[in-house]
Design a protein around this motif. Structure first.
Motif, PDB file in Angstrom:
ATOM      1  N   LYS A   1       0.833  -1.211   0.000  1.00  0.00           N
ATOM      2  CA  LYS A   1       0.000   0.000   0.000  1.00  0.00           C
ATOM      3  C   LYS A   1       0.865   1.258   0.000  1.00  0.00           C
ATOM      4  O   LYS A   1       0.589   2.230  -0.691  1.00  0.00           O
ATOM      5  CB  LYS A   1      -0.898  -0.033   1.248  1.00  0.00           C
ATOM      6  N   LYS A   2       1.946   1.203   0.795  1.00  0.00           N
ATOM      7  CA  LYS A   2       2.766   2.402   0.946  1.00  0.00           C
ATOM      8  C   LYS A   2       3.510   2.778  -0.337  1.00  0.00           C
ATOM      9  O   LYS A   2       3.798   3.949  -0.565  1.00  0.00           O
ATOM     10  CB  LYS A   2       3.770   2.167   2.082  1.00  0.00           C
TER      11      LYS A   2
ATOM     12  N   ILE B   1      19.387  16.530 -13.774  1.00  0.00           N
ATOM     13  CA  ILE B   1      18.790  15.188 -13.805  1.00  0.00           C
ATOM     14  C   ILE B   1      19.867  14.171 -14.139  1.00  0.00           C
ATOM     15  O   ILE B   1      20.634  14.332 -15.077  1.00  0.00           O
ATOM     16  CB  ILE B   1      17.634  15.113 -14.823  1.00  0.00           C
ATOM     17  N   MET B   2      19.931  13.131 -13.343  1.00  0.00           N
ATOM     18  CA  MET B   2      20.953  12.101 -13.516  1.00  0.00           C
ATOM     19  C   MET B   2      20.330  10.849 -14.109  1.00  0.00           C
ATOM     20  O   MET B   2      19.196  10.518 -13.795  1.00  0.00           O
ATOM     21  CB  MET B   2      21.558  11.772 -12.138  1.00  0.00           C
TER      22      MET B   2
ATOM     23  N   GLU C   1      -3.080   7.961 -19.937  1.00  0.00           N
ATOM     24  CA  GLU C   1      -3.904   9.169 -19.982  1.00  0.00           C
ATOM     25  C   GLU C   1      -3.837   9.786 -21.380  1.00  0.00           C
ATOM     26  O   GLU C   1      -2.794   9.786 -22.022  1.00  0.00           O
ATOM     27  CB  GLU C   1      -3.409  10.201 -18.951  1.00  0.00           C
TER      28      GLU C   1
ATOM     29  N   THR D   1      12.687   4.398  -7.971  1.00  0.00           N
ATOM     30  CA  THR D   1      13.755   4.692  -7.011  1.00  0.00           C
ATOM     31  C   THR D   1      13.184   4.889  -5.616  1.00  0.00           C
ATOM     32  O   THR D   1      13.695   4.334  -4.637  1.00  0.00           O
ATOM     33  CB  THR D   1      14.527   5.962  -7.431  1.00  0.00           C
ATOM     34  N   ASP D   2      12.144   5.681  -5.508  1.00  0.00           N
ATOM     35  CA  ASP D   2      11.518   5.906  -4.204  1.00  0.00           C
ATOM     36  C   ASP D   2      10.986   4.608  -3.625  1.00  0.00           C
ATOM     37  O   ASP D   2      11.121   4.350  -2.427  1.00  0.00           O
ATOM     38  CB  ASP D   2      10.377   6.913  -4.331  1.00  0.00           C
TER      39      ASP D   2
ATOM     40  N   ARG E   1       5.032  10.083 -19.767  1.00  0.00           N
ATOM     41  CA  ARG E   1       4.183  10.085 -18.571  1.00  0.00           C
ATOM     42  C   ARG E   1       2.758   9.655 -18.927  1.00  0.00           C
ATOM     43  O   ARG E   1       2.157   8.825 -18.231  1.00  0.00           O
ATOM     44  CB  ARG E   1       4.194  11.488 -17.957  1.00  0.00           C
TER      45      ARG E   1
ATOM     46  N   TYR F   1       0.632   6.308 -17.464  1.00  0.00           N
ATOM     47  CA  TYR F   1      -0.628   6.452 -16.723  1.00  0.00           C
ATOM     48  C   TYR F   1      -1.848   6.195 -17.601  1.00  0.00           C
ATOM     49  O   TYR F   1      -2.977   6.355 -17.145  1.00  0.00           O
ATOM     50  CB  TYR F   1      -0.698   7.850 -16.084  1.00  0.00           C
TER      51      TYR F   1
ATOM     52  N   ARG G   1      15.890   8.647 -17.572  1.00  0.00           N
ATOM     53  CA  ARG G   1      15.616   8.548 -16.137  1.00  0.00           C
ATOM     54  C   ARG G   1      14.113   8.458 -15.862  1.00  0.00           C
ATOM     55  O   ARG G   1      13.668   7.663 -15.031  1.00  0.00           O
ATOM     56  CB  ARG G   1      16.217   9.754 -15.398  1.00  0.00           C
TER      57      ARG G   1
ATOM     58  N   GLY H   1      18.803  23.791 -19.251  1.00  0.00           N
ATOM     59  CA  GLY H   1      17.356  23.989 -19.295  1.00  0.00           C
ATOM     60  C   GLY H   1      16.615  23.266 -18.195  1.00  0.00           C
ATOM     61  O   GLY H   1      17.127  23.079 -17.089  1.00  0.00           O
ATOM     62  N   VAL H   2      15.405  22.866 -18.495  1.00  0.00           N
ATOM     63  CA  VAL H   2      14.571  22.225 -17.484  1.00  0.00           C
ATOM     64  C   VAL H   2      15.119  20.876 -17.070  1.00  0.00           C
ATOM     65  O   VAL H   2      14.680  20.301 -16.076  1.00  0.00           O
ATOM     66  CB  VAL H   2      13.114  22.037 -17.984  1.00  0.00           C
TER      67      VAL H   2
ATOM     68  N   GLY I   1       1.901   3.076  -6.623  1.00  0.00           N
ATOM     69  CA  GLY I   1       1.816   4.415  -7.218  1.00  0.00           C
ATOM     70  C   GLY I   1       3.159   5.118  -7.236  1.00  0.00           C
ATOM     71  O   GLY I   1       3.310   6.168  -7.845  1.00  0.00           O
ATOM     72  N   MET I   2       4.133   4.544  -6.569  1.00  0.00           N
ATOM     73  CA  MET I   2       5.418   5.229  -6.417  1.00  0.00           C
ATOM     74  C   MET I   2       6.366   4.881  -7.570  1.00  0.00           C
ATOM     75  O   MET I   2       6.320   3.792  -8.122  1.00  0.00           O
ATOM     76  CB  MET I   2       6.041   4.808  -5.086  1.00  0.00           C
ATOM     77  N   LYS I   3       7.214   5.827  -7.874  1.00  0.00           N
ATOM     78  CA  LYS I   3       8.237   5.590  -8.884  1.00  0.00           C
ATOM     79  C   LYS I   3       9.281   4.626  -8.330  1.00  0.00           C
ATOM     80  O   LYS I   3       9.336   4.371  -7.130  1.00  0.00           O
ATOM     81  CB  LYS I   3       8.840   6.915  -9.302  1.00  0.00           C
TER      82      LYS I   3
END
Lengths: 624, 624
Positions: free
Chosen positions: B137-138, B310-311, B397, B145-146, B391, B395, B340, B305-306, B141-143
């Motif tokens: 549960k925890k 990011i690694m 979407e 690495t997290d 993304r 999802y 990534r 840039g944006v 939905g998480m990516k």
């Protein structure tokens, strides 16, 4: 050598010379300052002379844990990080938990003092008394989570604990923080101090143990402490499930949740969007600091739009304010994403958010225009602009370069009437309390040695009615000098110095705080402490810090509040009509200085008070 | 019980019943299939009957390492993940390295077979033979690495190794992969199989050791192997510093770097933007799989840039193709960021990028319009659109829902003439080789049991001129049936089954591959293997996999190439004018089937061949 608690060792690292040495922690320092912020400020005062450049090699960065960290006393794996703040030029202290602090103890040290400046990007690898200076080439430029993982891989040890800076610290952004895991030694730009030393990270691993002086006393004291925690009506039943953001609803209810750069407090209270009910739709579980049975950190995962799937440990209450109320952003998922982004960039969420809200008000008032923002539509509520601006600030790009050092510096550059919208004290942006509706808290903000800092003397009597509901009238200026002194001294002595989690003070131990700390000190260290002596340590630390600031030129006129809080009453809500008039502030300061034994004109401690606290060397230094 | 290499145990976990049991690994299975993909396909054939829904509970997900993993033989911490692929309906095998595979061995298992479907999101915690079914549960939905970090925290063990899915796998996206650390068991939608079982992650920790049968032989074989590695002119001098993306320049030079959905190969070769020189401006260091002295994975940090900060561990060559050449994106930082993001979302970078390039061509041709894309400007070269689309695909979407299952499924839904732009074989998107200019590689793509898969029989003779430059004419169809059989059997036997890093085959051991594997097998396991027997294992596995596919209805007509590669010659560059005509393909297939002992009409193995390989049960199952 002590009988318990302390490792009794200081590790001094010089980055310029790539040298390190161990020093004994003087017994008197332990008795006088307990640990944590006490140690940090003591070494800062003694070793960093007046007037040094906070981002120069003569500033020092001091990591100090407390005597309980590494024992089985809960909620003690914390540390104070101390330096002269580049944001305020005053004492910079930030407390942080997680696992790094206890690892520092297990590696053999109460205190780690970082001196000088490395020639090239460096990280330290400290393992059980061995120190290596290692190239940070591989992790320079990297965000904080990746940085920690890559260093663990490089050291081939997943149990290493790491404190590091992100791009914001590398770029000397004065809002930069220091991150371990996803926890921040957040405020006062200490990440920029680390960056100025070319120090990307400190990796640490220890296998030592922390002894306890008196096992019988220890068991009793620890049990009593656990009992106080258990008896709290808030700590386990609510706080462990919701964490600090539960304060959003309460602060809105009592009309002190600041919104839109403190211009709309009470008028605008987005509880339905970012209050507890909304928060719980994003909570997936909790994270704990080492040895903490509470686990207040609520892991959240964003659910919608471009933010979907982004996880944050938090956001804490302060961040729901800074990236929510303060900026008018109501999208809870954007706030989660901004919290995580700030952690990854190594930006203090409070100061960064307040600075963004400040810029938004300037934009809405036409003081900043598309020309300055590069077309970024900095209207209140623009969540995408908020996230973009965070990145620009960390990299000092575009409008971010103007804002990277916080509201005070930005207002100075922008000029016009911008300073009156810069919500800071001594350069430190205000945290999540509109103190027009909580006057002791306002006095605390005005006088705290770190600037506008809720953590230096949190007025829980006003905010929560703890320990006795309605005992303190939050709208009144009466008696707030004495209360603030008590709050500052007790919090310093029972949280910041022993590095105990402050939430326990607010929610569990409250009035018993000093006795509890005294009992634990006796049991763990074998040093003879009474409740009064504990409180005196708090007073001593506050006087020493004040002495440091006086040496830097701070005086009574710096103990002030943002103009808005003294001129504009709160317009709506449960604190409607409230403000802290200049006269109220003057009266509160007079009372406060009198209680403190400080000079009413200068706000500087008198020699008599300093001597009484064993700080005559401070009086000498200040030529009193 | 074996003398070495194998743990000799299979762990069988049933998620439906929350049960687990250990089974002995049959000696004959070890002899016949060595390990890894051999074991995976053997159990898949035996246990997953024909026609099951790949995303239903009757599909199985099999993790199998090899006999060298956990010894000190370098480059052996790899595993094969096997299931019936939801993307192709054929055998799905993906190989992956990192630390998880060796941890599986240390925990006591050669093979982990996952069956059934958990009622609610679950993760497995396997520690030295103990299995726990824990709530996910925890982390749902998480990516990725997290997810891994949070599970480590929850288990209070930072040394746990975790394989998990991201949101793409949870959402049953058929391009979903399985991630451990930042490494992907990438292709064939195995992440969706894991998601269909409600299995978010597998956490594993072991303290076992892997014995070696004959220490003297072992030392000799290991030294010989290390010597071959050291003597390679490429492996240490170049590959360890640049990694797979060094192939970008070479592939462009020989005119087989596919660009803009294979429409512009040779015409457009952005070497100056994403070639080695550009890559080196982003490299910060390398990462290693467990026990690997090479460390080919080049960590990159985006600079502009944006994407700044990011690694990625990578991007690998394939990803420079899929998010670079294929999509016309030249911004190296966008490619790093997309790599990534794909890892975090749990999306296969090859299939995802090829699918995006496919959508871009349809958009440019007006087959997809702003109506379908929701206003997303899907022009070639639009890096922001590429990241947005990743993304959306994960999802499901907007336009992402249409593309989430790859080019074949999307073309079917879109209709019109879209299928001719769908660059896949058997549903699997083509990797980074325009095989119009490398015909054995094309035949390999056409015949590999997993679909268009560079990893099943890489034609290094054509691509690199290894071991003998110019020995093989890459433009000719002559002799490519025999060569492809050799490439497939040897690669299967020396890489996929023993789970050895395939780069060693291509760059170091080459012609000595089977002897090297035989020597290592004898030394580690004590089983008597000759080079010929090793090669026969490869042939056996390829025949068994072909048998599985035949049972699913695959036949000769599925051994084909995308229409574009057979109809449109390469327009410019060093492979100008090349294509694989239908006649060439027919001829190559005839030779290939003949070499294989397969029926020329159906492409199915003959009973005689199967019996010769000890696979008469396959003949029985196919009613031959």
């Amino acid at each position: 050598m002590y009988k318990g608690g302390y490792t009794s060792k200081i590790l001094r690292v010089n980055l310029t010379n790539k040298t390190s040495k161990e020093e004994a922690l003087p017994l008197q320092t332990a008795k006088d300052f307990i640990g944590g912020a006490g140690f940090g400020i003591k070494f800062l005062f003694d070793e960093v002379r007046g007037g040094v450049d906070p981002l120069g090699p003569d500033n020092k960065l001091i990591f100090a844990s407390g005597p309980f960290s590494g024992t089985t006393i809960p909620c003690a794996s914390r540390m104070a990080v101390t330096a002269k703040s580049p944001l305020t030029n005053a004492v910079g202290v930030a407390l942080v938990g997680g696992y790094f602090p206890v690892e520092l103890k297990y590696a053999g040290y109460d205190v780690l003092i970082i001196e000088g400046k490395a020639e090239t990007p460096t990280y330290l690898w400290i393992k059980d008394g061995k120190v290596q200076f290692r190239s940070a080439k591989k992790v320079w430029g990297m965000k904080t989570t990746d940085c920690q993982q890559i260093i663990k891989n490089e050291l081939n040890d997943q149990n290493v604990r790491i404190a590091c800076i992100g791009p914001a610290g590398e770029n000397l952004c004065k809002l930069a923080c220091i991150i371990n895991e996803l926890r921040a030694a957040g405020r006062k730009g200490l990440g920029a101090v680390m960056g100025s030393k070319n120090l990307k990270a400190i990796a640490i691993r220890g296998s030592g143990e922390i002894a306890v002086a008196d096992r019988d006393k220890y068991k009793t004291a620890r049990d009593n402490f656990a009992k106080l925690m258990k008896e709290s009506p808030v700590l386990y039943p609510q706080f462990s499930k919701i964490g600090t953001p539960m304060v959003v609803d309460h602060a809105c209810a009592i009309g002190i949740f600041p919104t839109k750069n403190f211009s709309a407090t009470g008028e605008y209270a987005p509880v339905d969007k970012i209050g507890v009910e909304a928060q719980l739709t994003r909570n997936v579980g909790s994270e704990h600091c080492y040895g903490c049975p509470v686990g207040c950190s609520q892991v959240k995962v964003a659910k919608t739009g471009v933010y979907e799937g982004i996880m944050a440990e938090g956001p804490e209450y302060e961040t729901f304010f800074s990236f929510g109320g303060q900026t008018g952003v109501e999208n809870i998922d954007a706030i989660i994403a901004a919290d995580r982004l700030a952690d990854e960039l190594g930006l203090d969420t409070i100061s960064a958010g307040v600075t963004i809200g400040f810029a938004m008000e300037l934009y809405e008032k036409g003081i900043l225009t598309d020309k300055e923002t590069g077309g970024l539509k900095l209207n209140f509520g623009n969540d995408e602009a908020m996230l973009t601006l965070l990145r620009l600030m960390a990299y000092r790009e575009g409008i971010g370069a103007l804002l990277a050092d916080g509201t005070k510096a930005a207002a100075k550059k922008i000029g016009k009437s911008s300073e009156k919208y810069a919500i800071h004290i001594k350069g430190l942006e205000l945290p999540a309390y509109d103190v027009r509706g909580a006057k002791a808290h306002g006095l605390n903000f005005a006088t705290a040695y770190t600037g506008a800092d809720h953590n230096r003397g949190y007025a829980f009597q006003e905010i929560f009615g703890i320990p006795i509901p309605n005992e303190v009238d939050r709208f009144s200026a009466e008696g707030k000098g004495k209360l603030t002194k008590w709050n500052q001294d007790v919090r310093t002595a029972t949280c910041d110095a022993p590095t105990m989690c402050a939430f326990l003070l607010d929610m569990a131990v409250a009035a018993q705080a000093t006795q509890n700390t005294a009992d634990l000190m006796q049991a763990v260290t074998g040093l003879n402490f009474s409740a009064e002596q504990v409180q005196t340590v708090g007073e001593r630390i506050n006087n020493l810090a004040r002495g440091f600031n006086a040496r830097e030129g701070f005086c009574r006129s710096d103990d002030t509040l943002p103009e808005r809080l003294m001129m504009e009453p709160i317009k709506e809500g449960a604190s409607k009509g409230q403000f802290i008039s200049k006269d109220d502030l003057r009266k509160m300061l007079d009372e406060y200085y009198t209680e403190r034994g400080w000079d009413l004109d200068t706000g500087t401690p008198k020699r008599e008070k300093l001597t009484q606290l064993g700080l005559s060397y401070v009086a000498d230094a200040l030529k009193l």
